[in-house]
Write a protein that holds these residues in place. Structure first.
Motif, short mmCIF file in Angstrom:
data_model
loop_
_atom_site.label_atom_id
_atom_site.label_comp_id
_atom_site.label_asym_id
_atom_site.label_seq_id
_atom_site.Cartn_x
_atom_site.Cartn_y
_atom_site.Cartn_z
N ILE A 6 -6.12 -0.41 -0.09
CA ILE A 6 -7.15 0.10 0.82
C ILE A 6 -8.53 0.00 0.18
CG2 ILE A 6 -8.02 2.18 1.96
CD1 ILE A 6 -5.06 3.03 2.29
N LEU A 7 -8.62 0.40 -1.10
CA LEU A 7 -9.91 0.35 -1.79
C LEU A 7 -10.36 -1.10 -2.01
CD1 LEU A 7 -9.44 3.23 -4.38
CD2 LEU A 7 -10.78 3.27 -2.28
N GLU A 8 -9.42 -1.97 -2.27
CA GLU A 8 -9.77 -3.39 -2.41
C GLU A 8 -10.31 -3.93 -1.08
OE1 GLU A 8 -6.18 -5.20 -3.80
OE2 GLU A 8 -6.63 -4.80 -5.91
N ALA A 9 -9.65 -3.59 0.02
CA ALA A 9 -10.10 -4.06 1.34
C ALA A 9 -11.49 -3.53 1.65
CB ALA A 9 -9.10 -3.63 2.41
N ALA A 10 -11.75 -2.26 1.33
CA ALA A 10 -13.09 -1.69 1.55
C ALA A 10 -14.12 -2.40 0.69
CB ALA A 10 -13.08 -0.19 1.27
N SER A 11 -13.75 -2.73 -0.55
CA SER A 11 -14.68 -3.41 -1.46
C SER A 11 -15.11 -4.76 -0.92
CB SER A 11 -14.01 -3.62 -2.83
OG SER A 11 -13.69 -2.39 -3.43
N TRP A 52 -26.30 0.09 2.55
CA TRP A 52 -26.24 -0.86 3.66
C TRP A 52 -25.69 -0.14 4.88
CZ3 TRP A 52 -21.27 -3.28 5.17
CH2 TRP A 52 -20.18 -2.73 4.51
N THR A 53 -25.77 -0.79 6.03
CA THR A 53 -25.24 -0.19 7.24
C THR A 53 -23.76 -0.53 7.33
OG1 THR A 53 -27.38 -0.49 8.30
CG2 THR A 53 -25.52 -0.01 9.73
N ALA A 54 -22.96 0.33 6.70
CA ALA A 54 -21.51 0.09 6.66
C ALA A 54 -20.90 0.31 8.04
CB ALA A 54 -20.87 1.03 5.64
N PRO A 55 -19.96 -0.55 8.45
CA PRO A 55 -19.30 -0.36 9.74
C PRO A 55 -18.33 0.81 9.69
CG PRO A 55 -18.29 -2.18 8.55
CD PRO A 55 -19.47 -1.73 7.73
N PRO A 56 -17.95 1.34 10.86
CA PRO A 56 -16.99 2.46 10.87
C PRO A 56 -15.71 2.14 10.11
CG PRO A 56 -17.93 2.15 13.06
CD PRO A 56 -18.41 1.01 12.22
N GLY A 57 -15.25 0.88 10.16
CA GLY A 57 -14.01 0.51 9.46
C GLY A 57 -14.07 0.74 7.96
N PHE A 58 -15.24 0.56 7.36
CA PHE A 58 -15.42 0.81 5.93
C PHE A 58 -15.14 2.27 5.62
CE2 PHE A 58 -18.32 2.22 2.52
CZ PHE A 58 -17.94 1.39 1.48
N TRP A 59 -15.77 3.15 6.41
CA TRP A 59 -15.59 4.59 6.18
C TRP A 59 -14.18 5.04 6.54
CZ3 TRP A 59 -18.79 6.44 2.97
CH2 TRP A 59 -20.10 5.96 2.91
N GLU A 63 -11.80 7.02 4.06
CA GLU A 63 -11.21 8.29 4.49
C GLU A 63 -9.71 8.29 4.24
OE1 GLU A 63 -10.45 10.81 8.63
OE2 GLU A 63 -11.70 9.01 8.67
N ARG A 64 -9.07 7.20 4.58
CA ARG A 64 -7.62 7.09 4.40
C ARG A 64 -7.25 7.16 2.92
NH1 ARG A 64 -4.10 1.84 6.04
NH2 ARG A 64 -2.07 2.68 5.51
N ALA A 65 -8.01 6.43 2.08
CA ALA A 65 -7.74 6.45 0.64
C ALA A 65 -7.94 7.85 0.06
CB ALA A 65 -8.64 5.45 -0.08
N CYS A 78 -16.10 11.03 4.27
CA CYS A 78 -15.94 9.67 4.79
C CYS A 78 -15.78 9.69 6.31
CB CYS A 78 -14.75 8.99 4.12
SG CYS A 78 -15.02 8.67 2.36
N TRP A 79 -15.05 10.68 6.84
CA TRP A 79 -14.95 10.81 8.30
C TRP A 79 -16.35 11.03 8.89
CZ3 TRP A 79 -16.67 14.43 11.70
CH2 TRP A 79 -16.28 14.24 13.03
N TRP A 80 -17.12 11.92 8.26
CA TRP A 80 -18.48 12.24 8.72
C TRP A 80 -19.35 10.99 8.74
CZ3 TRP A 80 -20.46 17.15 10.02
CH2 TRP A 80 -21.86 17.19 10.23
N ARG A 81 -19.33 10.20 7.65
CA ARG A 81 -20.16 9.00 7.58
C ARG A 81 -19.75 7.98 8.63
NH1 ARG A 81 -23.32 7.96 3.29
NH2 ARG A 81 -24.22 6.57 4.84
N GLY A 82 -18.44 7.88 8.88
CA GLY A 82 -17.98 7.00 9.94
C GLY A 82 -18.49 7.43 11.30
N ALA A 83 -18.50 8.75 11.53
CA ALA A 83 -19.03 9.29 12.79
C ALA A 83 -20.53 8.99 12.91
CB ALA A 83 -18.77 10.79 12.88
N GLU A 84 -21.27 9.08 11.80
CA GLU A 84 -22.70 8.79 11.83
C GLU A 84 -22.98 7.33 12.20
OE1 GLU A 84 -24.84 11.97 8.81
OE2 GLU A 84 -24.14 10.06 7.98
#
Length: 201
Positions: A6-11, A52-59, A63-65, A78-84
């Motif tokens: 998960i962390l690799e995919a986010a990276s 950067w303007t990270a997409p919801p999928g990043f957050w 959140e999952r990790a 991470c949930w909060w940042r995704g909501a933002e």
């Protein structure tokens, strides 16, 4: 998928050239992942999310990790940042009234639990204030005691009604008929390009 995956995919989502204020880059994240320092890698990815303007999928991945690592506050952040990314960012300097001058006698929990009402300038047909609801996240602290002040982030239930706010505007917090505090708007940013205006609460 495990935590490392998960962390690799986010990276892989972090654009080249993005760095923190301390010049940390995604290469540093990979170094920590190589040495099984998962929590440090997660923290660095969260910091990189500010650059950067990270997409919801990043957050969502972070959140999952964080959940898999048992890091509850990090998971909530991470949930909060995704909501933002979906509804926009509102930051303010909140000053709570002292205990004895308002209903609240205990600290506001910092991790977005409280959903108070706010007078943000909206009015009913008769001119009376029409209050709006927004969650409160206290930045850099686990809570905010009565009489204290701190920067906070607000997550509105109905973001469209908050779009008129600009830095310097003052808004008022209510948990009952008596004002519990005032806030000065520091920053307002619209949702990201993939954003939706509906917040799942």
């Amino acid at each position: 998928m495990d935590v490392v995956g998960i962390l690799e995919a986010a990276s892989l989502l972090v654009p080249e050239g993005v760095a923190t204020d301390n010049d940390i880059t995604v290469s540093d994240v990979w170094d920590y992942l190589t040495h099984d320092e998962w929590e440090v890698a997660l923290d660095l990815l969260q910091e990189l999310g500010d650059g950067w303007t990270a997409p919801p999928g990043f957050w969502e991945q972070l959140e999952r990790a964080a959940g898999m690592l048992g890091l509850e506050r990090s998971r909530e952040w991470c949930w909060w940042r995704g909501a933002e990314t979906r509804v926009g960012v509102i930051r303010a300097e909140l000053a709570l009234r002292p205990a004895g001058q308002a209903l609240r006698r205990t600290s506001i929990p910092g991790a977005g639990v409280l959903r108070p009402m706010w007078d943000i300038g909206n009015r009913k047909d008769d001119g009376a204030p029409e209050l709006d609801i927004a969650r409160v996240w206290v930045e850099f602290a686990p809570d905010l005691p009565p009489g204290a002040r701190a920067p906070v982030r607000l997550l509105p239930l109905n973001p469209v009604r908050w779009r008129h706010l600009t830095p310097g505007d003052r808004i008022t917090l209510y948990e009952c008929a008596v004002a519990g505090g005032t806030a000065s708007i520091l920053e307002v940013r619209p949702p990201g390009p993939q954003g939706k205006l509906v917040l799942p609460c």
